[in-house]
Design a protein around this motif. Structure first.
Motif, PDB file in Angstrom:
ATOM      1  N   GLN A   6       0.838  -1.194   0.000  1.00 31.33           N
ATOM      2  CA  GLN A   6       0.000   0.000   0.000  1.00 31.33           C
ATOM      3  C   GLN A   6       0.876   1.247   0.000  1.00 31.33           C
ATOM      4  O   GLN A   6       1.572   1.533   0.972  1.00 31.33           O
ATOM      5  N   VAL A   7       0.844   2.005  -1.092  1.00 30.96           N
ATOM      6  CA  VAL A   7       1.697   3.180  -1.214  1.00 30.96           C
ATOM      7  C   VAL A   7       1.395   4.176  -0.100  1.00 30.96           C
ATOM      8  O   VAL A   7       2.285   4.781   0.495  1.00 30.96           O
ATOM      9  N   GLU A   8       0.124   4.354   0.211  1.00 28.70           N
ATOM     10  CA  GLU A   8      -0.233   5.344   1.214  1.00 28.70           C
ATOM     11  C   GLU A   8       0.235   4.946   2.611  1.00 28.70           C
ATOM     12  O   GLU A   8       0.262   5.770   3.517  1.00 28.70           O
ATOM     13  N   SER A   9       0.595   3.679   2.790  1.00 23.60           N
ATOM     14  CA  SER A   9       1.033   3.213   4.100  1.00 23.60           C
ATOM     15  C   SER A   9       2.514   2.876   4.130  1.00 23.60           C
ATOM     16  O   SER A   9       2.986   2.213   5.042  1.00 23.60           O
ATOM     17  N   ALA A  10       3.247   3.292   3.098  1.00 21.37           N
ATOM     18  CA  ALA A  10       4.667   2.957   3.029  1.00 21.37           C
ATOM     19  C   ALA A  10       5.437   3.480   4.237  1.00 21.37           C
ATOM     20  O   ALA A  10       6.416   2.866   4.666  1.00 21.37           O
ATOM     21  N   TRP A  11       4.995   4.584   4.812  1.00 26.07           N
ATOM     22  CA  TRP A  11       5.697   5.137   5.961  1.00 26.07           C
ATOM     23  C   TRP A  11       5.673   4.196   7.156  1.00 26.07           C
ATOM     24  O   TRP A  11       6.528   4.285   8.047  1.00 26.07           O
ATOM     25  N   VAL A  12       4.695   3.270   7.164  1.00 32.19           N
ATOM     26  CA  VAL A  12       4.547   2.364   8.296  1.00 32.19           C
ATOM     27  C   VAL A  12       5.789   1.488   8.453  1.00 32.19           C
ATOM     28  O   VAL A  12       6.177   1.138   9.575  1.00 32.19           O
ATOM     29  N   ARG A  13       6.438   1.090   7.345  1.00 31.82           N
ATOM     30  CA  ARG A  13       7.598   0.210   7.428  1.00 31.82           C
ATOM     31  C   ARG A  13       8.624   0.755   8.414  1.00 31.82           C
ATOM     32  O   ARG A  13       9.158   0.027   9.246  1.00 31.82           O
ATOM     33  N   LEU A  14       8.913   2.029   8.288  1.00 29.18           N
ATOM     34  CA  LEU A  14       9.943   2.620   9.142  1.00 29.18           C
ATOM     35  C   LEU A  14       9.350   3.402  10.300  1.00 29.18           C
ATOM     36  O   LEU A  14       9.924   3.407  11.395  1.00 29.18           O
ATOM     37  N   GLY A  15       8.235   4.072  10.076  1.00 31.14           N
ATOM     38  CA  GLY A  15       7.644   4.859  11.158  1.00 31.14           C
ATOM     39  C   GLY A  15       7.188   3.997  12.315  1.00 31.14           C
ATOM     40  O   GLY A  15       7.477   4.281  13.486  1.00 31.14           O
ATOM     41  N   ALA A  16       6.467   2.898  12.009  1.00 30.94           N
ATOM     42  CA  ALA A  16       6.012   2.001  13.076  1.00 30.94           C
ATOM     43  C   ALA A  16       7.192   1.231  13.665  1.00 30.94           C
ATOM     44  O   ALA A  16       7.208   0.938  14.869  1.00 30.94           O
TER      45      ALA A  16
END
Length: 796
Positions: free
Chosen positions: A201-211
């Motif tokens: 999910q492009v819109e959730s790509a930040w989750v990989r590193l942010g979470a």
């Protein structure tokens, strides 16, 4: 170690020069790995026990099996001996290791000269008939040596550059969560990997590193666990979690590189009902999983982290609070910064809702982004309001603001302002758990002290920084510290110890894939090796640095590394390649706004090496003006080097007053702490002038120059000073003194062209033809593209 060399397969190892060659090319190997390899080869007739090998190489029995295994692994990797069948270094179970490759022992090349020869030369001088003094116009027998570039190394500017990387680089924002106050065993270190998403999910790509970073922060802050900083995890495994912890090979690599005992591999999926997180936790040989669900990624990851904390026995009172909207924004920014996407990070800051824009945590990140984008004035305007004693601003934010100010002021060479900023961080954090930030503040203040040549104070701060950074599990920060320690050691004349510190940093940075700091380490090691006249080592190190710097976007790095490579090629006599490299990286030498000061110095050095003193003399004023206009520490540290070359060229052309004018300009120039060679170069130039004018005091001035050179501790400087004095002694007939001075050049005549040239000249003057022929033979081996036998060379 034996004086013999050893050939095996496509390799040749020379223990005396500490060189390993493969197919005629010099290759690098960590010092301890080289020592183990040499010892095993030297005792190849038998198996060598583990304790014997450790005692021989480390001088101590208190070395872990893991350290020995890693040391031998690096040797095997260099040799390509990593297959299932070990063809070179074989392990003897429950005993030790044995060298098994077919090996040929080759006699080492004899030394050109020896201390005994120097003593014989002194005796010969005493016995020489008085009616046969050396001729005043003796040409090659009495002519001055060709000029040497006095500085074989330059590291201070790189120290300032490194500090900017270490303090404003990719992990500044990660330190907001307090680290545990006590020293943690390596087996208790946690590594949290990037989150693996079920759907791309492009819109959730930040989750990989942010979470990932959010989970790491909760474990560090709430569970009080020792957690590897997130940017260091990214350095090892990449941004998309491509290193799967479930892969045994990758799991072993992670443990080997990080030293971690706990590997946390998060998985996440999204549905109409919300998010679900699973934490797969590897510890020992076991695997356990912990789950959590929530409406947002941070809520779900918080729930999974609480489940893990319950299993770890963390009290309920330490459970983290529910994430707020600003927490997700901060994690999105941090995720962008972890991959170096400064544009996205800045866009998130600029697009923050009005209600969040005044949040100090957001503003300190904005300042860090401005530093990394090269906007120091904007960064300072963001840091200043946060750098205060206002207790309503979180302690971590205030400390980060002061650290940011330290970075900005160091970049401006305002060391007083930088010291004040680091003092504030230390005062704020001395009684807190923020040991990672505290360690970085001590490191920054240590660099300030080293920049002022206050080495005692610098080493005290570096020592405290090492303790705090190691306690925080900050391995990259510890490697950065070792680089700064190495440069400080080199600057105070302890070059071998400096190289040892750099060698401690290089494997860490290489293992973590931190290329920019690794390039800086290799760059500074190149100059240090040149200072020791280790030309072969400098060539190998600079080649590796060139290859790595080509992969970096920062062009400043590329030019600095190319200049170091050019100096190594120049020292090896590879003058054509030196010129080509200068033209490639400094194509507009006549445009001061485009040209680089160090390349201008190298162009002048090439003129001197080729004997074109008229051109060097004619270009001297322009060269000195360019150095004087230099705005950075690298340029400011080169004034004595440039002045020496111009003085030398003028004296060779008989322009004594011109040389005196240049020397006076050097003496009246503003003080420059970064110009570490100024004192001895001024004294050496003064001695040369007194000798040229045949005025009294020349000998005392030469003695004083040599004493200052001894303080510097650099063989390259000793060769410059000694080869500057030796022709004067020969011309004046002071042969006994000349022989004694030649004895000081003996240790370097086998590896330095100009030292060998000086010894050949000395022996010819003393009538020691056999020794002169030996020295001349060695001179030819060291000459490269220089012409030691030509009439033009002899006339110099």
């Amino acid at each position: 170690m034996s004086a013999s060399s050893y050939r095996f397969g496509r390799f040749r190892l020379d223990p005396r020069s500490r060189e390993l060659w493969a197919d005629g090319e010099l290759v690098g190997m960590p010092p301890k790995s080289f020592d183990c390899l040499a010892y095993l080869i030297e005792h190849r007739d038998r198996a060598v026990g583990r304790d014997e090998l450790i005692s021989a190489v480390w001088g101590s029995a208190d070395v872990a099996d893991h350290s020995l295994a890693q040391t031998l692994l690096r040797a095997r990797q260099v040799l390509g001996d990593t297959g299932a069948e070990r063809t070179m270094i074989r392990t003897v179970p429950r005993f030790g290791h044995r060298w098994v490759a077919a090996t040929e022992e080759v006699a080492a090349v004899p030394a050109t000269v020896a201390v005994v020869a120097a003593a014989a030369a002194a005796a010969a001088a005493a016995e020489r008939p008085a009616e046969n003094p050396p001729r005043a116009d003796a040409g090659a027998d009495a002519a001055p040596m060709p000029p040497r570039t006095p500085r074989g190394y330059r590291w201070l500017a790189a120290a300032a550059l490194l500090l900017a990387l270490a303090l404003a680089g990719g992990y500044l924002w990660q330190a907001r969560a307090p680290a545990p106050a006590s020293v943690a065993d390596a087996a208790e270190l946690f590594v949290v990997l990037p989150v693996r998403l079920a759907d791309a999910q492009v819109e959730s790509a930040w989750v990989r590193l942010g979470a990932m970073d959010y989970i790491a922060t909760l474990l560090r802050q709430n569970a009080k666990r020792h957690v590897l900083p997130s940017e260091q995890v990214v350095s090892v495994v990449g941004t998309a979690g491509r290193a799967e912890a479930s892969d045994d090979g990758q799991l072993g690599r992670l443990r080997a590189v990080t030293g971690a005992g706990w590997i946390v591999s998060p998985r996440a999926s999204a549905s109409a009902q919300g998010w679900r997180f699973t934490l797969d936790v590897y510890h020992g040989d076991g695997l356990r999983s912990y789950e959590g669900a929530g409406a947002t990624p941070l809520e779900a990851s918080r729930a999974a982290a609480i489940a893990l904390m319950d299993a770890l026995g963390v009290p309920d009172a330490a459970a983290p609070q529910s994430p707020l909207p600003v927490d997700e924004l901060l994690q999105r920014i941090d995720a962008a910064l972890l991959v170096g996407d400064l544009a996205q990070a800045r866009g998130l800051v600029d697009g923050a809702p009005p209600a969040l824009r005044g949040d100090p945590r957001l503003r300190v990140r904005a300042g860090q982004i401005a530093v990394r984008q090269g906007r120091p004035d904007e960064a300072e305007s963001l840091f200043r309001p946060l750098a205060s004693d206002d207790a309503s601003i979180a302690l971590q934010v205030r400390a980060l603001a002061y650290l940011g100010l330290g970075t900005v002021t160091v970049g401006r060479l305002d060391f007083g302002g930088a010291e004040a900023a680091y003092d504030k961080v230390i005062a704020l954090l001395k009684d807190s758990d923020e040991i990672r930030l505290l360690g970085r503040a001590y490191m920054g203040r240590g660099v300030v002290h080293a920049s002022r040549n206050e080495f005692g104070a610098a080493m005290a701060d570096f020592g405290r920084a090492r303790v705090d950074l190691q306690r925080a599990g900050d391995r990259i920060g510890t490697a950065n510290l070792e680089i700064n320690v190495g440069m400080a050691e080199i600057n105070r004349g302890r070059i071998e110890q400096g190289i040892a510190a750099l060698d401690r940093a290089i494997p860490i940075l290489s293992g973590f894939g931190v290329r920019d700091q690794l390039v800086i380490s290799l760059h500074n090691k190149t100059y240090a090796q040149l200072g020791l006249l280790d030309v072969g080592g400098a060539l190998a190190t600079s080649q590796r640095a060139m290859e790595l710097s080509a992969q970096l976007a920062n062009q400043v790095f590329g030019r600095r590394v190319a200049a170091a490579r050019a100096r190594a090629l120049f020292a090896a006599g590879r003058l054509r390649e030196t010129g080509e490299l200068i033209r490639r990286f400094d194509p507009q030498p006549d445009d001061p706004s485009q040209s680089d000061t160090e390349f201008s110095i190298l162009r002048a050095a090439l003129l001197g090496e080729r004997g074109d003193y008229a051109a060097l003399d004619a270009q001297g004023d322009a060269l000195l003006a360019r150095v004087a206009r230099s705005a950075d520490a690298t340029g400011q540290g080169m004034l004595s080097e440039a002045s020496w070359m111009v003085v030398d060229a003028a004296l060779r052309r008989g322009r004594i007053e011109r040389a005196a004018q240049v020397l006076q300009g050097l003496k009246s120039a503003p003080p420059a702490p970064e110009d570490l060679d100024r004192r001895w170069i001024e004294k050496l130039a003064e001695a040369r002038l007194l000798a040229a004018r045949r005025q009294p005091g020349a000998e005392a001035a030469f003695d004083a120059a040599l004493a200052l050179v001894e303080e510097r501790g650099a063989p390259s400087a000793l060769v410059v000073a000694a080869t500057g004095w030796l022709p004067v002694l020969l011309e004046s007939g002071e042969l006994e003194r000349a022989a004694a001075l030649g004895g000081r050049l003996v240790p370097y005549a086998d590896r330095d062209y100009h030292a060998a040239q000086a010894m050949a000249q000395l022996y010819r003057t003393l009538g020691r033809q056999e020794l002169a022929a030996e020295a001349q033979a060695r001179l030819r081996l060291l000459a490269g593209e220089r012409a030691p036998d030509s009439d033009a060379q002899a006339a110099r």
